[in-house]
Design a protein around this motif. Structure first.
Motif, short mmCIF file in Angstrom:
data_model
loop_
_atom_site.label_atom_id
_atom_site.label_comp_id
_atom_site.label_asym_id
_atom_site.label_seq_id
_atom_site.Cartn_x
_atom_site.Cartn_y
_atom_site.Cartn_z
N GLY A 107 0.78 -1.23 0.00
CA GLY A 107 0.00 0.00 0.00
C GLY A 107 0.81 1.28 0.00
N THR A 108 2.12 1.18 -0.20
CA THR A 108 2.95 2.38 -0.19
C THR A 108 3.17 2.90 -1.61
N ARG A 109 3.67 4.12 -1.67
CA ARG A 109 4.01 4.76 -2.93
C ARG A 109 5.48 5.15 -2.89
N PHE A 110 6.21 4.84 -3.95
CA PHE A 110 7.62 5.22 -4.00
C PHE A 110 7.74 6.75 -4.03
N THR A 111 8.76 7.24 -3.34
CA THR A 111 8.91 8.68 -3.20
C THR A 111 9.80 9.30 -4.27
N GLY A 112 10.43 8.49 -5.08
CA GLY A 112 11.29 9.00 -6.14
C GLY A 112 11.05 8.27 -7.43
N THR A 113 12.01 8.33 -8.33
CA THR A 113 11.89 7.67 -9.64
C THR A 113 12.98 6.63 -9.86
N ASP A 114 13.60 6.19 -8.78
CA ASP A 114 14.66 5.18 -8.92
C ASP A 114 14.15 3.90 -9.55
N HIS A 115 12.87 3.61 -9.34
CA HIS A 115 12.29 2.38 -9.85
C HIS A 115 11.89 2.48 -11.32
N ALA A 116 11.85 3.70 -11.84
CA ALA A 116 11.27 3.92 -13.17
C ALA A 116 12.04 3.23 -14.30
N PRO A 117 13.38 3.24 -14.33
CA PRO A 117 14.07 2.58 -15.44
C PRO A 117 13.74 1.10 -15.56
N ALA A 118 13.71 0.38 -14.43
CA ALA A 118 13.38 -1.05 -14.48
C ALA A 118 11.93 -1.26 -14.89
N LEU A 119 11.05 -0.41 -14.38
CA LEU A 119 9.64 -0.53 -14.76
C LEU A 119 9.46 -0.29 -16.25
N GLU A 120 10.14 0.72 -16.77
CA GLU A 120 10.06 1.01 -18.20
C GLU A 120 10.55 -0.19 -19.02
N ALA A 121 11.68 -0.76 -18.58
CA ALA A 121 12.25 -1.90 -19.31
C ALA A 121 11.32 -3.10 -19.24
N ASP A 122 10.69 -3.33 -18.10
CA ASP A 122 9.77 -4.47 -17.97
C ASP A 122 8.56 -4.29 -18.88
N LEU A 123 8.02 -3.09 -18.90
CA LEU A 123 6.84 -2.83 -19.73
C LEU A 123 7.19 -2.96 -21.22
N ARG A 124 8.38 -2.52 -21.58
CA ARG A 124 8.81 -2.67 -22.98
C ARG A 124 8.96 -4.14 -23.35
N LEU A 125 9.51 -4.93 -22.42
CA LEU A 125 9.68 -6.36 -22.68
C LEU A 125 8.33 -7.03 -22.88
N LEU A 126 7.38 -6.76 -22.01
CA LEU A 126 6.06 -7.36 -22.14
C LEU A 126 5.35 -6.86 -23.41
N SER A 127 5.51 -5.58 -23.71
CA SER A 127 4.90 -5.04 -24.92
C SER A 127 5.45 -5.71 -26.16
N SER A 128 6.76 -5.93 -26.18
CA SER A 128 7.38 -6.56 -27.34
C SER A 128 6.96 -8.02 -27.48
N ALA A 129 6.50 -8.63 -26.38
CA ALA A 129 6.03 -10.01 -26.42
C ALA A 129 4.59 -10.11 -26.89
N GLY A 130 3.91 -8.97 -27.00
CA GLY A 130 2.54 -8.98 -27.50
C GLY A 130 1.49 -8.46 -26.54
#
Length: 216
Positions: A107-130
């Motif tokens: 239930g927490t929210r991250f306070t910065g954007t440190d997580h954003a690069p990995a999240l972006e990469a994960d979403l790109r990977l899933l998107s490329s898979a269809g």
């Protein structure tokens, strides 16, 4: 008192102290007053950095994730299944590193954007898979929610080895349920070998995602 009490007080230092204290007192015992005492400051000093305990929990969760991600690199050769498996195994390990770690994270929210690069990469990977973006988000959230929920239950059953033994005697449970042989036999599967339970549950989630969206 903390040996770091002469260092400047900032959000990260408070979160670090809170995480150390968490292992001693658990989430219920973690108060701003207790953290201030550990830092050798007055409690109002913490309100310059955190408006309330939830804001502190957000920073603690961010720090847990920051430590989890430190020194790890995403493998560009991963399939989307491998990425989900690796990410959630890593999350479970990180949460188990702290008493009530999963409750802190939930239930927490991250306070910065440190997580954003990995999240972006994960979403790109899933998107490329269809996956569509919505499907990718749902897939990641579902696996993440399974892991957090699993660890909340795991830590509830065994906050420590001693507490786990005191809380549940599987042999006694089996004796009490002799009239219900399947339910009795299920005890070892329900309350033992949490590593096996987690791996099987996560595999079910990932397989279910593939089946739901028809993506191999």
């Amino acid at each position: 008192m903390s040996t770091e009490r002469r260092a400047p007080l900032d959000r990260r230092r408070v979160a670090d102290t809170a995480l150390r204290l968490l292992n001693e007192v658990g989430l219920d015992g973690l108060t701003l007053r207790a953290i201030a005492r550990e830092l050798d400051v007055k409690a109002p000093a913490l309100y310059w950095h955190f408006r309330d305990k939830q804001a502190l929990l957000d920073e603690m969760a961010t720090e847990i994730h920051r430590r989890m991600a430190a020194g790890t690199e995403l493998d560009p050769a991963d399939t989307w299944q491998e990425r989900l498996l690796k990410a959630n195994r890593g999350l479970r390990t990180a949460l188990l590193g702290y008493r009530d770690g999963a409750k802190v994270f939930s239930g927490t929210r991250f306070t910065g954007t440190d997580h954003a690069p990995a999240l972006e990469a994960d979403l790109r990977l899933l998107s490329s898979a269809g996956f569509t973006l919505a499907q990718a988000v749902d897939a990641g959230r579902t696996a993440n929610s399974f892991t957090i929920g699993f660890v909340i239950e795991e830590q509830g059953m065994r906050p420590s080895p001693e507490a786990a033994r005191e809380r549940l005697d599987i042999g006694e449970r089996t004796r009490r349920m002799t009239d219900f042989p399947l339910a009795a036999a299920a005890g070892e599967l329900l309350f033992g070998d949490y590593d096996r339970q987690f791996e099987e549950g996560l595999a079910l989630v990932v397989t279910g995602i593939a089946t739901r969206y028809g993506i191999d």
